[in-house]
Design a protein around this motif. Structure first.
Motif, PDB file in Angstrom:
ATOM      1  N   ARG A   1       0.842  -1.204   0.000  1.00  7.69           N
ATOM      2  CA  ARG A   1       0.000   0.000   0.000  1.00  7.69           C
ATOM      3  C   ARG A   1       0.881   1.260   0.000  1.00  7.69           C
ATOM      4  O   ARG A   1       0.613   2.222  -0.708  1.00  7.69           O
ATOM      5  CB  ARG A   1      -0.894  -0.031   1.237  1.00  7.69           C
ATOM      6  CG  ARG A   1      -2.015   0.982   1.214  1.00  7.69           C
ATOM      7  CD  ARG A   1      -2.838   0.782   2.482  1.00  7.69           C
ATOM      8  NE  ARG A   1      -3.756   1.865   2.696  1.00  7.69           N
ATOM      9  CZ  ARG A   1      -4.932   1.951   2.125  1.00  7.69           C
ATOM     10  NH1 ARG A   1      -5.335   1.008   1.315  1.00  7.69           N
ATOM     11  NH2 ARG A   1      -5.730   2.977   2.365  1.00  7.69           N
TER      12      ARG A   1
ATOM     13  N   SER B   1      -4.676  -3.503   1.061  1.00  7.92           N
ATOM     14  CA  SER B   1      -5.249  -2.934   2.272  1.00  7.92           C
ATOM     15  C   SER B   1      -4.407  -3.338   3.485  1.00  7.92           C
ATOM     16  O   SER B   1      -3.944  -4.468   3.568  1.00  7.92           O
ATOM     17  CB  SER B   1      -6.685  -3.453   2.421  1.00  7.92           C
ATOM     18  OG  SER B   1      -7.150  -3.168   3.696  1.00  7.92           O
ATOM     19  N   SER B   2      -4.225  -2.397   4.395  1.00 13.08           N
ATOM     20  CA  SER B   2      -3.455  -2.743   5.596  1.00 13.08           C
ATOM     21  C   SER B   2      -4.363  -3.333   6.673  1.00 13.08           C
ATOM     22  O   SER B   2      -3.901  -3.878   7.655  1.00 13.08           O
ATOM     23  CB  SER B   2      -2.725  -1.508   6.132  1.00 13.08           C
ATOM     24  OG  SER B   2      -3.634  -0.446   6.256  1.00 13.08           O
TER      25      SER B   2
ATOM     26  N   GLN C   1     -11.921  -4.517  10.091  1.00  8.04           N
ATOM     27  CA  GLN C   1     -12.897  -3.518   9.663  1.00  8.04           C
ATOM     28  C   GLN C   1     -14.319  -3.817  10.106  1.00  8.04           C
ATOM     29  O   GLN C   1     -15.107  -2.910  10.337  1.00  8.04           O
ATOM     30  CB  GLN C   1     -12.844  -3.378   8.139  1.00  8.04           C
ATOM     31  CG  GLN C   1     -11.428  -3.089   7.671  1.00  8.04           C
ATOM     32  CD  GLN C   1     -11.365  -2.291   6.400  1.00  8.04           C
ATOM     33  OE1 GLN C   1     -12.111  -1.348   6.211  1.00  8.04           O
ATOM     34  NE2 GLN C   1     -10.457  -2.664   5.516  1.00  8.04           N
TER      35      GLN C   1
ATOM     36  N   THR D   1      -9.869  -6.950   0.096  1.00  5.86           N
ATOM     37  CA  THR D   1     -10.551  -6.816   1.391  1.00  5.86           C
ATOM     38  C   THR D   1     -11.981  -6.314   1.196  1.00  5.86           C
ATOM     39  O   THR D   1     -12.913  -6.756   1.866  1.00  5.86           O
ATOM     40  CB  THR D   1      -9.788  -5.815   2.299  1.00  5.86           C
ATOM     41  OG1 THR D   1      -8.405  -6.057   2.159  1.00  5.86           O
ATOM     42  CG2 THR D   1     -10.178  -5.972   3.740  1.00  5.86           C
ATOM     43  N   GLU D   2     -12.133  -5.388   0.262  1.00  5.88           N
ATOM     44  CA  GLU D   2     -13.459  -4.821  -0.011  1.00  5.88           C
ATOM     45  C   GLU D   2     -14.436  -5.939  -0.418  1.00  5.88           C
ATOM     46  O   GLU D   2     -15.584  -5.964   0.016  1.00  5.88           O
ATOM     47  CB  GLU D   2     -13.302  -3.814  -1.172  1.00  5.88           C
ATOM     48  CG  GLU D   2     -14.511  -2.982  -1.486  1.00  5.88           C
ATOM     49  CD  GLU D   2     -14.673  -1.812  -0.524  1.00  5.88           C
ATOM     50  OE1 GLU D   2     -13.661  -1.391   0.077  1.00  5.88           O
ATOM     51  OE2 GLU D   2     -15.817  -1.357  -0.367  1.00  5.88           O
TER      52      GLU D   2
END
Ligand code: SF4
Ligand code: SF4
Length: 457
Positions: A149, A184-185, A191, A221-222
């Motif tokens: 990222r 993504s971190s 999340q 991740t999304e």
């Protein structure tokens, strides 16, 4: 004495070949003998289609394996080449009248080859790093995600591209770098937490466990988050067990069966402890190994039964929504639809189709999107050439297959090309980039498309 028997005796008299001996121990002879050499599998095999060579077909590869076990040949470099060239797409299995478990034979062969391969000095540390240190360790995967990222956001990536440094790498790698999504971190648990209840305070239809994957939770991740939210919208309580691990598919397909088994055991423990009714995957490649844990651990006295039970409860998110879910409404928003009907097409994930047997579930969901027209892609059931890391290790064949695939993709004139696996998604993005079609078409994971078009979103 027949010619074949004479050759067999001569070869047997020579000093034993270690790989041949290993293959004799590893390969399931009954399964090899099940092949009746009918050739029904040939037309469905991408490598046979590209080369026209019997040895590059399922029937040919099985014949090569059997010839080694029968002492009719030694497994030389051309033997290994044909095993390496196989995509492992398993398109040869559903069409086989004798129900030959080709995928298992290939796994056994690759495991034996790996144990007898002297890699160049720099390959072994890379394999160890990836298979032992990275994929099975979610914390290290997160660190990798953060570093990637930083590379993508800090301007270093732009500089690297501008400097032409990527030209030092093989072409496929530099193309891959261009289409890599933003890492993504923070993963899905960081999340959303480990529990998301069914939306609307409903009584849940069932409690499902979300399988987050290793690479999936860093680069997509999304999509993982959208999967959880979609399942919640469809009436499921969702648990994301934090101690779950990489599925082991990359290990199993690369001849690292022992490590794949260790990972399978960790996942069985993690999901068993969470008490879920089903295990849900959103990546065909991962799901296909999860449904085969029963086979993977069939001779493990401690885990055999639990593995079978686990495997029986694994479903792709599309299957779960169609079979058990209270499916929400999907629709293309009016602004987008005002430019004319939105057309979508679908590239099957080989493993979702041929191993998880998801059937029409993804297409049935797509047909429910109001305002979208599903255009069938010719040859959608044929592999796109991604196949795990195949596009990196066999770039030439992978790109030949992709280029043929893109000819059919162009015919659809679709606005969106949907897929159900991260590898297929990246390969389709690569195809679109190579054909300079980015202005007309976008490749999207089916979950992201569905979530984005939830009618009440
Ligand atoms: S379809 Fe099955 S039985 Fe026929 S050649 Fe192929 S693997 Fe063998
Ligand atoms: S797995 Fe795919 S590439 Fe390999 S033999 Fe079967 S159809 Fe051909």
């Amino acid at each position: 004495m027949s010619e074949a028997t004479s050759i067999k005796h001569q070869l047997a008299a020579a000093s034993p070949n270690p790989l041949a001996e290993r293959l004799k121990l590893t390969l399931n002879y009954d399964e090899l003998s099940n092949c009746i050499r009918c050739g029904f599998c040939q037309p469905s095999c991408p490598t046979f289609k590209e080369t026209g060579l019997e040895a590059a077909s399922p029937r040919g590869r099985i014949a090569l394996m059997k010839a080694v076990v029968d002492d009719l040949m030694v497994p030389d470099s051309s033997f290994q080449k044909q095993m390496d060239l196989c995509l492992g797409c398993r398109a040869c299995e559903p069409v086989c009248p004798a129900d030959v478990k080709y995928g298992q034979l290939l796994e056994q062969t690759r495991d034996a080859i790996e144990k007898h391969t002297d890699h160049r000095w720099w390959i072994k540390p890379i394999r160890n790093l990836a298979f032992q240190q990275l994929f099975p360790n979610q914390k290290r995967m997160r660190l990798l995600g953060s570093a990637l990222r930083l590379f993508q956001r800090s301007g270093i990536q732009r500089l690297v591209r501008k400097s032409g440094m990527m030209n030092l790498f093989p072409e496929t790698m530099s193309q891959m770098e261009r289409i890599l999504p933003e890492a993504s971190s923070k993963g899905v648990i960081e999340q959303l937490g480990t529990y998301v209840p069914a939306a609307g305070n409903r009584k849940p239809i069932a409690t499902v466990g979300m399988f987050r994957g290793c690479i999936m939770d860093v680069l997509f991740t999304e999509t993982n988050m959208n999967t959880v939210k979609l399942l919640s919208e469809a009436g499921f309580d969702v648990i994301i067990p934090p101690t779950q691990n990489c599925c082991g598919a990359l290990h199993a397909h690369s001849g690292e069966l022992d490590q794949a088994k260790d990972l399978a055991k960790k996942n069985i423990d993690a999901f068993q402890a969470s008490g879920v009714d089903y295990i849900i995957s959103n990546a065909g490649g991962c799901g296909a190994l999860l449904v085969e844990y029963g086979h993977l651990l069939h001779d493990d006295p401690e885990y055999a039964d639990a593995a079978l039970k686990f495997a029986g409860n694994v479903k792709d998110v599309s299957q779960m929504l169609m079979e058990k879910g209270s499916i929400p409404e999907f629709s293309i928003d009016k602004a987008a639809a005002s430019h004319g009907q939105v057309s979508i097409t679908y590239q099957d994930s080989c493993h979702l189709r041929n191993v998880m047997k998801a059937g029409n579930a993804p297409r049935d969901l797509m047909n429910r999107i109001e305002g979208a027209k599903l255009v069938e892609l010719r040859g959608a059931d044929r592999c796109c050439g991604s196949a795990g890391i195949y596009n990196l290790v066999q770039p030439e064949m992978s790109m030949d297959i992709l280029d043929h695939k893109m000819e059919h993709v162009k015919e659809t004139h679709a606005h969106y090309l949907l897929t159900s696996n991260p590898g297929c998604l990246l390969q389709m993005k690569l195809g679109i980039e190579r054909e300079q079609m980015s202005g007309q078409m976008k490749a999207v994971h089916i979950v992201d498309f569905l979530y984005e078009h939830l009618a009440n979103n």
